[in-house]
Design an enzyme around this catalytic site. Structure first.
Site, PDB file in Angstrom:
ATOM      1  N   TYR A  31       2.627   0.714  -3.872  1.00 17.55           N
ATOM      2  CA  TYR A  31       2.157   1.149  -2.558  1.00 17.55           C
ATOM      3  C   TYR A  31       3.313   1.717  -1.740  1.00 17.55           C
ATOM      4  CZ  TYR A  31       0.683   0.810   2.315  1.00 17.55           C
ATOM      5  OH  TYR A  31       0.425   1.095   3.634  1.00 17.55           O
TER       6      TYR A  31
ATOM      7  N   SER B 211       4.756   3.351   6.156  1.00 19.33           N
ATOM      8  CA  SER B 211       4.695   1.897   6.186  1.00 19.33           C
ATOM      9  C   SER B 211       6.092   1.304   6.205  1.00 19.33           C
ATOM     10  CB  SER B 211       3.945   1.395   4.949  1.00 19.33           C
ATOM     11  OG  SER B 211       4.092   0.010   4.773  1.00 19.33           O
TER      12      SER B 211
END
Length: 368
Positions: free
Chosen positions: A192, A167
């Site tokens: 995350y 990501s």
């Protein structure tokens, strides 16, 4: 809904590929394209309730996987023999699906031993930056323990080609833009992001120790038909269509490198094909995959307003915890190694998204 955006066709070469997260946004689109070109795809997803499971089941239905067959599905383990009961696609003869968690190492091992995959594409993960503040344990279990189980299964059952989702969040507080894969990524601002960075480190270790060709793709703000309802395009479209105010964080002073879903999928397939074709490819690689053209948040909202045909009511708010002001992908790695770069215009991609949104949710044009 067929896309009107033109993309170059990829040369088909039938292989058996495990795609985890096929009830998810990117996983669904990837599985569909692989199946349409003739590959054999085994899909896996735990169909958790982080967001509306009806959307997840609807994606699977598009792949020919019916909800009733999933709910009747079981994975059983005998003393000496494991039996995996799949849901079989009614649309694609080369597709089957298993409902399972990445944390379930035994089921994963049974699956890998039975199927003997040519390649694995791990897109399953607990998604969402802000939710990681509320429920951190879910991220460690799915994104760290689950990814370790994938790596171990690849090692133990001879799978040498692994592509996995990373990501743009790993860039955290980096101020230098565009973000380059050579930049330091040791300042994550959400759990995350930290789990995605850990995936990259774990992949590097397994590539070094066991010769597994691992490729991580750092996705930049993916949008399009069948998108996630917790992300801005869906949140904004729903609010605008139903006369609710949209939440505009950091008072609109933000930008994102919005990347259309078809561009993401084409990039993934390019990498998979290169891994399978070129045995000499470096064992561990990282790439940014973004549109290389950041868009101001207010411009994004205006583009969405035009596509919907309705002005948004706006509630301007401060920055959220775990969020960043801007993202901007350097995609020179993709260009150099694959001759590939995402190129869908925001207006075209948003047009496709809004058309799907109206069709799926039954919204009428210029709904007041």
């Amino acid at each position: 809904m067929p896309s009107t955006i033109n993309h170059q066709p990829l040369t088909p070469k039938s292989k058996k590929i495990l795609v985890t997260g096929t009830a998810g946004f990117i996983g669904y689109h990837l599985a569909k394209k692989l199946l349409e070109r003739g590959d054999e795809v085994v899909g896996l997803d735990n169909i958790n309730d982080y967001y509306d499971v009806n959307l997840k089941y609807a994606r699977l239905t598009e792949l020919g996987i019916q909800k009733d067959t999933i709910n009747n599905q079981q994975s059983t383990i005998d003393q000496n023999l494991s039996t995996i009961n799949y849901s079989l696609s009614t649309r694609f003869p080369k597709h089957k699906f298993i409902k399972a968690n990445l944390e379930d190492a035994q089921t994963l091992n049974n699956l890998f031993e039975t199927e003997k995959f040519d390649a694995v594409c791990n897109l399953a993960a607990q998604a969402g930056v802000r939710y990681s503040i509320e429920n951190p344990h879910a991220y460690i279990q799915s994104n760290v323990v689950g990814f370790l189980n994938i790596l171990e299964a690849c090692r133990n059952f001879g799978v040498k080609n692994l592509l996995y989702a990373s990501s743009s969040s790993v860039y955290g507080l980096n101020e230098s833009q565009p973000f380059k894969t050579t930049d330091k990524t040791d300042t994550p601002i959400s759990l995350y992001a930290a789990t995605k960075k850990s995936n990259e480190l774990m992949a590097h270790t397994y590539s070094h120790l066991y010769g597994i060709r691992t490729t991580g793709l750092r996705f930049f703000t993916v949008y399009g038909p069948w998108g996630r309802p917790d992300m801005a395009p869906m949140l904004f479209a729903d609010a605008i269509s139903n006369d609710r105010a949209i939440k505009v964080f950091n008072h609109g002073k933000m930008s994102r490198d919005f990347t259309y879903i078809d561009d993401i999928v084409d990039g993934i397939i390019n990498v998979i094909d290169m891994q399978l074709k070129n045995r000499d490819i470096k064992a561990c690689k990282l790439y940014n995959i973004g549109n290389n053209s950041p868009v101001e948040l207010m411009e994004f909202i205006e583009t969405l307003e035009k596509a919907i045909g309705k002005k948004a009511k706006k509630e301007f708010l401060p920055m959220q915890d775990g969020d960043v002001v801007s993202t901007y992908a350097d995609v020179s790695g993709l260009m150099n190694d694959f001759g590939y770069k995402p190129d869908t215009k925001l207006s075209d991609g948003i047009g496709e998204f809004v058309e799907w949104y109206r069709e799926f949710y039954g919204k009428e044009e210029n709904d007041k």
